[in-house]
Design a protein around this motif. Structure first.
Motif, PDB file in Angstrom:
ATOM      1  N   ASP A 193       0.828  -1.211   0.000  1.00 40.55           N
ATOM      2  CA  ASP A 193       0.000   0.000   0.000  1.00 40.55           C
ATOM      3  C   ASP A 193       0.863   1.262   0.000  1.00 40.55           C
ATOM      4  O   ASP A 193       0.471   2.299  -0.561  1.00 40.55           O
ATOM      5  CB  ASP A 193      -0.914   0.028   1.229  1.00 40.55           C
ATOM      6  N   HIS A 194       2.018   1.173   0.626  1.00 41.89           N
ATOM      7  CA  HIS A 194       2.930   2.323   0.666  1.00 41.89           C
ATOM      8  C   HIS A 194       3.552   2.583  -0.708  1.00 41.89           C
ATOM      9  O   HIS A 194       4.027   3.701  -0.962  1.00 41.89           O
ATOM     10  CB  HIS A 194       4.034   2.070   1.702  1.00 41.89           C
ATOM     11  N   GLY A 195       3.549   1.563  -1.557  1.00 44.73           N
ATOM     12  CA  GLY A 195       4.059   1.730  -2.910  1.00 44.73           C
ATOM     13  C   GLY A 195       5.508   1.351  -3.115  1.00 44.73           C
ATOM     14  O   GLY A 195       6.146   1.826  -4.067  1.00 44.73           O
ATOM     15  N   VAL A 196       6.063   0.483  -2.259  1.00 37.61           N
ATOM     16  CA  VAL A 196       7.477   0.111  -2.384  1.00 37.61           C
ATOM     17  C   VAL A 196       7.743  -0.610  -3.699  1.00 37.61           C
ATOM     18  O   VAL A 196       6.846  -1.225  -4.285  1.00 37.61           O
ATOM     19  CB  VAL A 196       7.931  -0.765  -1.204  1.00 37.61           C
ATOM     20  N   SER A 197       8.997  -0.538  -4.147  1.00 33.47           N
ATOM     21  CA  SER A 197       9.392  -1.179  -5.397  1.00 33.47           C
ATOM     22  C   SER A 197       9.787  -2.633  -5.215  1.00 33.47           C
ATOM     23  O   SER A 197       9.726  -3.420  -6.162  1.00 33.47           O
ATOM     24  CB  SER A 197      10.589  -0.439  -6.013  1.00 33.47           C
ATOM     25  N   ARG A 198      10.212  -2.980  -3.996  1.00 34.07           N
ATOM     26  CA  ARG A 198      10.757  -4.315  -3.774  1.00 34.07           C
ATOM     27  C   ARG A 198      10.461  -4.765  -2.356  1.00 34.07           C
ATOM     28  O   ARG A 198      10.335  -3.945  -1.445  1.00 34.07           O
ATOM     29  CB  ARG A 198      12.280  -4.305  -4.009  1.00 34.07           C
ATOM     30  N   LEU A 199      10.345  -6.081  -2.169  1.00 39.72           N
ATOM     31  CA  LEU A 199      10.146  -6.676  -0.850  1.00 39.72           C
ATOM     32  C   LEU A 199      11.324  -7.569  -0.502  1.00 39.72           C
ATOM     33  O   LEU A 199      11.817  -8.316  -1.351  1.00 39.72           O
ATOM     34  CB  LEU A 199       8.870  -7.519  -0.813  1.00 39.72           C
ATOM     35  N   VAL A 200      11.745  -7.507   0.755  1.00 40.09           N
ATOM     36  CA  VAL A 200      12.672  -8.480   1.325  1.00 40.09           C
ATOM     37  C   VAL A 200      11.942  -9.089   2.513  1.00 40.09           C
ATOM     38  O   VAL A 200      11.567  -8.385   3.458  1.00 40.09           O
ATOM     39  CB  VAL A 200      13.988  -7.826   1.771  1.00 40.09           C
ATOM     40  N   LEU A 201      11.705 -10.393   2.463  1.00 39.73           N
ATOM     41  CA  LEU A 201      10.829 -11.056   3.422  1.00 39.73           C
ATOM     42  C   LEU A 201      11.611 -12.098   4.228  1.00 39.73           C
ATOM     43  O   LEU A 201      12.113 -13.078   3.673  1.00 39.73           O
ATOM     44  CB  LEU A 201       9.668 -11.744   2.695  1.00 39.73           C
ATOM     45  N   GLY A 202      11.714 -11.890   5.527  1.00 40.58           N
ATOM     46  CA  GLY A 202      12.351 -12.865   6.407  1.00 40.58           C
ATOM     47  C   GLY A 202      11.311 -13.808   6.976  1.00 40.58           C
ATOM     48  O   GLY A 202      10.321 -13.357   7.558  1.00 40.58           O
ATOM     49  N   ILE A 203      11.504 -15.120   6.799  1.00 39.99           N
ATOM     50  CA  ILE A 203      10.417 -16.043   7.175  1.00 39.99           C
ATOM     51  C   ILE A 203      10.817 -17.045   8.257  1.00 39.99           C
ATOM     52  O   ILE A 203      10.169 -18.082   8.406  1.00 39.99           O
ATOM     53  CB  ILE A 203       9.839 -16.772   5.949  1.00 39.99           C
ATOM     54  N   GLY A 204      11.834 -16.746   9.044  1.00 39.05           N
ATOM     55  CA  GLY A 204      12.180 -17.640  10.141  1.00 39.05           C
ATOM     56  C   GLY A 204      11.271 -17.461  11.342  1.00 39.05           C
ATOM     57  O   GLY A 204      10.529 -16.489  11.453  1.00 39.05           O
ATOM     58  N   SER A 205      11.314 -18.424  12.258  1.00 38.79           N
ATOM     59  CA  SER A 205      10.638 -18.358  13.565  1.00 38.79           C
ATOM     60  C   SER A 205       9.116 -18.401  13.476  1.00 38.79           C
ATOM     61  O   SER A 205       8.415 -17.791  14.283  1.00 38.79           O
ATOM     62  CB  SER A 205      11.071 -17.101  14.334  1.00 38.79           C
ATOM     63  N   SER A 206       8.577 -19.149  12.537  1.00 39.33           N
ATOM     64  CA  SER A 206       7.128 -19.235  12.366  1.00 39.33           C
ATOM     65  C   SER A 206       6.463 -20.007  13.506  1.00 39.33           C
ATOM     66  O   SER A 206       7.020 -20.947  14.059  1.00 39.33           O
ATOM     67  CB  SER A 206       6.810 -19.941  11.041  1.00 39.33           C
TER      68      SER A 206
END
Length: 370
Positions: free
Chosen positions: A129-142
């Motif tokens: 929604d903020h309009g960022v160009s790229r995502l970096v997603l950390g998916i540990g500790s679920s």
């Protein structure tokens, strides 16, 4: 004057990577105040990923967001906005599953059937929604084994049972999925989505999400086959990715959901190191200090200290290890020195009670001995 780089991971459940780096540096500086200290707190995609980026990237901004936690409770969290670059002119968002849908949010509780990843998806949606160009997603500790259904639901997907009703949250809803509607699923941003994980397990089978990680989240041995079958059902209906892909089983199958969405999975430690400029910092250092909570026989497989040690070895820089505990099966031969906080403090309980104190003591010890 020497340049000393402090690049520890978090001591999980005890102290963040950023605070650990600061404590080590404080101890070192008390002995060698003229040395140039450089803080590069590390992460592998789990707890502390946001802190690592915030400490290393000038101009980053924490963006508060309230999300649905893994137990459906309202949870205050944040994602991190990194400054614009030529590759991401509207900025990059770093979003951490650990702080939105992570197991630490449950305390001592375990909710193996109902915990879900919706909050992680809500934080991703806020970044979009903020309009960022790229995502970096950390998916540990679920906290969950929901196959990323909660995440994709928050991004616009719809998972229905045979009567067209939304399926239940968490692992308990997987077996009831009869149809999936992706017509309203939000697209990956133009600059892509990079997924950080230190896990290479597939989605299904004896090495998959349910069998390997389900027990940590409260699944009983008798439950594993049913959850694995539910994940297989999800994979068959969702498509878009190969469930045998290394990392598809990360975060209870969230890795698979993100692959199906169009994201790219990468080794967490190596990617974080590049993004925070660690290789350059190490190459110009005299000494590097790294660490984590428990250094054991598994730490060489993708964990932050092993990657930091490899970077140092490639440039001929001495590297030291500090860990909450160093297990008997751990191979510390890559390190010029190693310090156990448990040994320094006299017990694990004492080390856990005041980790910053003992990290400062470890920094002092290394400054005198290296």
């Amino acid at each position: 004057m020497s340049s000393v780089v402090f690049a520890p991971d978090s001591l999980k459940g005890s102290i963040s990577a950023a605070d650990a780096a600061a404590a080590l540096a404080s101890g070192w500086a008390s002995v060698r105040p003229d040395d140039d200290v450089v803080l590069r707190p590390m992460a592998d995609g789990g707890e502390g990923t946001l802190d690592a980026f915030a400490a290393a990237v000038p101009g980053s901004q924490r963006m508060p967001v309230t999300v649905t936690g893994p137990d459906d409770a309202s949870t205050d969290a944040a994602w991190l906005l990194l400054p614009p670059t030529p590759d991401a002119p509207a900025g990059t968002a770093v979003v951490e599953l650990a702080s939105t849908s992570g197991i630490e949010l449950l305390g001592d509780r375990r909710l193996p059937w109902t915990a879900q990843t919706r909050g992680f998806g809500e934080a991703v949606a806020a970044a979009l929604d903020h309009g960022v160009s790229r995502l970096v997603l950390g998916i540990g500790s679920s906290a969950s084994t929901d196959g990323g259904v909660g995440l994709l639901t928050a991004l616009g997907a719809r998972f229905a049972d045979a009567d067209g009703r939304p399926v239940a949250s968490g692992a308990e809803g997987l077996a009831d999925i009869a149809s999936i509607d992706l017509s309203q699923l939000r697209p990956v941003p133009a600059g892509g989505a990079l997924v950080l994980s230190d896990v290479t397990h597939p989605l299904l089978g004896p090495g998959g999400a349910a069998a390997v990680f389900g027990p940590q989240k409260g699944l009983e041995p008798a439950d594993i086959a049913a959850v694995d079958a539910g994940l297989a059902r999800l994979a068959a209906l969702l498509g878009g990715a190969d469930p045998s892909t290394p990392g598809a089983g990360a975060a209870g199958g969230t890795g698979f959901a993100l692959l199906a969405w169009g994201a790219r999975l990468v080794p967490g430690s190596a990617e974080v190191a590049e993004l925070i400029g660690l290789p350059h910092a190490v190459a110009t250092a005299s000494v590097v200090v790294t660490g984590e909570g428990s250094f054991d026989g598994q730490s060489a497989a993708g964990k932050a200290p092993a990657h930091v040690a490899a970077l140092a070895a490639a440039t001929g820089v001495r590297v030291a290890l500090v860990a909450g505990r160093i297990a008997a099966d751990a191979d510390t031969s890559a390190f010029a020195a190693s310090v156990s906080l448990t040994d320094l403090a006299g017990s694990a309980e004492s080390a856990l009670a005041d980790p910053a104190r003992w990290l400062r003591a470890a920094g002092e010890h290394l400054a005198r001995s290296l």
